[in-house]
Design an enzyme around this catalytic site. Sequence first.
Site, PDB file in Angstrom:
ATOM      1  N   LYS A 231      -5.120   5.219  -5.454  1.00 45.27           N
ATOM      2  CA  LYS A 231      -6.507   5.610  -5.225  1.00 45.27           C
ATOM      3  C   LYS A 231      -6.609   6.787  -4.246  1.00 45.27           C
ATOM      4  O   LYS A 231      -5.674   7.128  -3.533  1.00 45.27           O
ATOM      5  CB  LYS A 231      -7.321   4.413  -4.721  1.00 45.27           C
ATOM      6  CG  LYS A 231      -7.625   3.415  -5.831  1.00 45.27           C
ATOM      7  CD  LYS A 231      -8.551   2.301  -5.385  1.00 45.27           C
ATOM      8  CE  LYS A 231      -8.934   1.415  -6.570  1.00 45.27           C
ATOM      9  NZ  LYS A 231      -9.812   0.293  -6.163  1.00 45.27           N
ATOM     10  N   ARG A 265      -3.018  -5.493  -7.912  1.00 50.05           N
ATOM     11  CA  ARG A 265      -3.422  -4.860  -9.177  1.00 50.05           C
ATOM     12  C   ARG A 265      -2.919  -3.419  -9.133  1.00 50.05           C
ATOM     13  O   ARG A 265      -3.346  -2.624  -8.290  1.00 50.05           O
ATOM     14  CB  ARG A 265      -4.940  -4.892  -9.335  1.00 50.05           C
ATOM     15  CG  ARG A 265      -5.446  -4.262 -10.626  1.00 50.05           C
ATOM     16  CD  ARG A 265      -6.966  -4.333 -10.705  1.00 50.05           C
ATOM     17  NE  ARG A 265      -7.473  -3.763 -11.949  1.00 50.05           N
ATOM     18  CZ  ARG A 265      -7.759  -2.476 -12.124  1.00 50.05           C
ATOM     19  NH1 ARG A 265      -7.609  -1.617 -11.110  1.00 50.05           N
ATOM     20  NH2 ARG A 265      -8.210  -2.039 -13.285  1.00 50.05           N
TER      21      ARG A 265
END
Length: 285
Positions: A231, A265
């Site tokens: 991210k 995840r």
Amino acid sequence: MAEITKKTIICRGQTVDLTVPRVMGIINSTPDSFYAGSRLEVGLEVATAAVATAARMLDEGATFLDVGGYSTRPGATTISPTEEADRVLPVIEAILNSFPDALISVDTFRADVARQAVEQGAAMINDVSGGTLDADMFATVAGLGVPYVLMHLRGTPQTMQSLTHYTDLVPDVVAELTDQLTKLRSYGPVQVIIDPGFGFAKTADQNFLLLRELAAFAVFDAPILVGLSRKATIYKTLNTSAEFALNGTTVVNTVALLGGASILRVHDVREAVDAVILTQRLKKV
């Protein structure tokens, strides 16, 4: 700091012990997810690509496969529920045809898409909105009886980056998750996994604070899912791009595991599994 309590969950009749953290591999049936390496370009060969990706991830040690058809990156384009279902259902079907025991999570905030996915064989619902974007989600989850990832989000993927003001970040996120969890449980017992929502209505500094204080989420007495893979918080801090954020992802995943994460995840399964093995080894000495 208190240790996050890890739970056992039941998915499609399979008992999954989260005493040792597990890895969830990301499979995006979208043309616009923020990390190009995770995309299955929508088209005739998407099912074939999905099976190949699933095979690799399962071989590398993934316990769950998270299939999504709606990009939730900041400013993502909205698509209809029908288009979203058309993207994810064939992928779920194809994976389960090749790997009948695979535990698939459907990444959606829409109750009808979630219902169709579970009917297709999905074992878990991963809702980035925590029930805030579809009034029917909680009743649907309770009726389906599958584990549910309750994530913290303010606004929508289109507006969330303007909603990052908190009086006190961690207590505020805990309180907002608690409100949604209370509403969910009013429909009946549900197996819940908590996700603090890294990157969703959070600045980079706020993401790092959540990561540092992850043990505060022990209050829920539930497994904690952490999704920080590649991210912007990682790659912008390192002045690079998502493509080159694997090493940084491994670092923050390790911090998350030491803080009590039960599920990672990720886009890169093998590296996450390595982090789990090494942090577990560290706890044994």
